[in-house]
Scaffold this active site. Structure first.
Site, PDB file in Angstrom:
ATOM      1  CD  GLU A 262       5.663  -2.027  -7.563  1.00 29.10           C
ATOM      2  OE1 GLU A 262       6.793  -2.095  -7.038  1.00 29.10           O
ATOM      3  OE2 GLU A 262       4.617  -1.931  -6.927  1.00 29.10           O
ATOM      4  CB  CYS A 296       7.720  -2.169  -2.820  1.00 35.25           C
ATOM      5  SG  CYS A 296       6.479  -1.186  -3.574  1.00 35.25           S
TER       6      CYS A 296
HETATM    7  C1  UN1 Z   1       3.971  -0.701  -2.637  1.00 29.83           C
HETATM    8  O1  UN1 Z   1       4.588  -0.679  -1.575  1.00 29.83           O
HETATM    9  O2  UN1 Z   1       3.822  -1.790  -3.273  1.00 29.83           O
HETATM   10  O3  UN1 Z   1       4.737   5.107  -2.995  1.00 29.83           O
HETATM   11  C2  UN1 Z   1       3.292   0.466  -3.227  1.00 29.83           C
HETATM   12  C3  UN1 Z   1       4.189   4.534  -2.052  1.00 29.83           C
HETATM   13  C4  UN1 Z   1       2.748   4.110  -2.210  1.00 29.83           C
HETATM   14  C5  UN1 Z   1       2.653   2.845  -2.966  1.00 29.83           C
HETATM   15  C6  UN1 Z   1       3.553   1.754  -2.505  1.00 29.83           C
HETATM   16  N1  UN1 Z   1       2.048   5.156  -2.916  1.00 29.83           N
HETATM   17  O4  UN1 Z   1       4.753   4.312  -0.987  1.00 29.83           O
END
Ligand code: UN1
Length: 506
Positions: A262, A296
């Site tokens: 991921e 992310c």
């Molecule tokens: C991440 O930034 O690694 O969708 C995860 C989102 C959060 C998770 C982000 N529920 O922004």
């Protein structure tokens, strides 16, 4: 000493053993210091896991797997249910620690712990629903079905930006699947990992279960390499940068292990001339400056129809002037600090590159030198999609504006990057929305309509395509990656017909 640290059992001098495991105490090991990005000061130190300790953790994990896999799945779910309850008790101090050690605002720290609680609830239900399919055999008096078996110890490598939630997406699902886990959290947020480990250890102790079910190690790249090269860990789930994921993917593939990757995103929102602009603006601001642009799923690019471009740009510029930047634990703050000095430098370098490539910085980007800590003003830039810097994920609050005329052009820009995590379109036009969601629309793992790119719910599978790595974590049927599938054919007749009608008389 902050109250929330005490509530979480973290002492000032040394936060605990690197592994969180009470049977390991090695005061000789090198230390990792945890600094708060709030003012750059030291919070506490944690011992790095030594190679010997790592071996102990693996052994404990393998041993625990022997008993855990024999525990019926719904009973495993019961333990995860109790972890969810315990997290509810610790939600406030843990949310504060996330905020203090990582720098996201307290509301987002609480949100992160809520994601942990939600995934526990999801996993409890799942523990009675690890379903396989049944098939009709082509042979008479035969039955076929598939079942899902536990896999073994699962390695989890998580990043600083979601120091607790991403772990629990993996760990709680793996746990109900009958796997044990070994977690390497980010060396930038070691206390969050220790705090979570202590909470889980309480539940294990109350149930007389071995700590090896949920193992923790602390360290840097080398520690991660022990895991990726270790054949005793059949699956590594890694969250982080694309270069990190590439290294993990290659190392694990070399031993034919499994990975869930991921990695980075370069998430865009297409804003059509048919968008509800009020909603759009709110979603954009949360997506672009929330967590100081360090999700992310953060919104990095806006692809805006030429008819509404100027209005959106001007309104965003206005809002960016009045965003409260400061201590993430202060309820008035919307944007906290970046994680460290390097992150601030990366942002400055990216803004320089924008200008070098012919773009312009419309507002923000300033480093707030008068504040201790790593504070910056979120920036808005006008760019073209093909710029090298726009093709790249900078983990900072930089929002790129790109103008389009036709929807095909917009989708072309949208998909014209190497990453494929999250995406959105804002439009009230059903044709545009459906096209965006179709196979000729967004090429991302997550595609939304009239919702921003960040803040996904745990119930869906989370992950993305292309350089984002292809893995899926969290909800839906992401659990399947944490188990091994077995196809079974049973002959209940008194003859032995062969498949494909083959005659083979002996
Ligand atoms: C991440 O930034 O690694 O969708 C995860 C989102 C959060 C998770 C982000 N529920 O922004």
């Amino acid at each position: 000493m902050k109250d929330f640290l005490k509530q979480l059992g973290i002492k000032n001098e040394n936060a605990g053993t690197s592994t969180g495991q009470t049977f390991l105490q090695n005061d000789e090991a090198p230390e990792i210091m945890s600094y708060t990005p709030v003012d750059g000061s030291e919070i506490a130190s944690v011992f790095e896991t030594t190679k010997d300790e790592y071996e102990e953790v693996i052994k404990a994990s393998l041993q625990a797997f022997d008993t855990w896999k024999m525990t019926p799945a719904p009973q495993r779910g019961e333990i995860v249910r109790q972890i969810g309850l315990k997290l509810r008790e610790y939600k406030e101090p843990l949310g504060k620690l996330v905020s203090y050690e990582m720098g996201k605002i307290y509301q987002e720290g609480l949100g992160e712990v809520q994601e942990m609680i939600d995934i526990c609830d999801f996993a409890v239900g799942l523990s009675r629903q690890l379903y396989g399919l049944t098939m009709h055999s082509e042979r008479p008096r035969h039955r076929m079905y598939e079942q899902w078996h536990p896999l073994g110890p699962v390695g989890i490598i998580s990043a600083f930006n979601f120091p607790v939630a991403v772990y629990s997406w993996n760990a709680m699902i793996a746990a109900v699947c009958g796997d044990t886990v070994i977690w390497k959290g980010s060396e930038k947020t070691p206390l969050c990992a220790i705090a979570v480990q202590k909470i889980i250890a309480e539940v294990l102790k109350e149930n007389d279960l071995p700590e090896g079910i949920f193992g923790l190690i602390t360290g840097t790249r080398d520690t991660g390499e022990w895991m990726t090269g270790d054949e005793r860990i059949p699956l590594i789930s890694a969250t982080g940068s694309i270069p990190m994921g590439r290294a993990v993917g290659q190392a694990v593939a070399a031993r034919l292990g499994k990975t869930i990757l991921e990695l980075g995103g370069n998430n865009a929102i297409i804003i059509s001339k048919h968008a509800d602009l009020e909603m759009t603006i709110r979603a954009v601001v949360f997506g672009a400056v929330g967590t100081a642009g360090q999700r992310c799923t953060s919104t990095r690019r806006l692809i805006i129809h030429e008819d509404v471009y100027d209005e959106i740009r001007d309104r965003l510029e206005g809002i960016y002037q009045s965003i409260n930047i400061g201590d993430p634990l202060d309820p008035d703050t919307l944007v906290g600090p970046l994680i460290d000095k390097d992150a601030v430098e990366n942002m400055q370098t990216a803004l320089k590159k924008v200008k070098e490539e012919g773009g312009s910085v419309l507002c923000g980007g300033d480093v707030l030198e008068n504040m201790e800590g790593h504070y910056v003003k979120p920036a808005i830039c006008e760019v073209e999609n093909h710029y090298e810097i726009v093709q790249h994920e900078t983990f900072a609050p930089i929002l790129y504006l790109i103008k389009y005329k036709t929807m095909d052009e917009a989708i072309g820009y949208h998909n014209g990057v190497r990453q494929g995590l999250s995406s959105s379109i804002f439009t009230l036009n059903i044709r545009e929305a459906e096209k965006f969601l179709s196979h000729i629309g967004s090429d991302c793992g997550i595609a939304n309509v009239n919702i921003g790119t960040s803040g996904a719910e745990i119930g869906g599978a989370f992950g993305g395509e292309k350089e984002t790595g292809g893995g899926r974590e969290s909800g839906s049927d992401a659990w399947k990656a944490y188990m091994r599938r077995q196809t079974n054919t049973i002959n209940w007749g008194d003859e032995l017909p062969l498949a494909q009608g083959i005659e083979f008389d002996v």
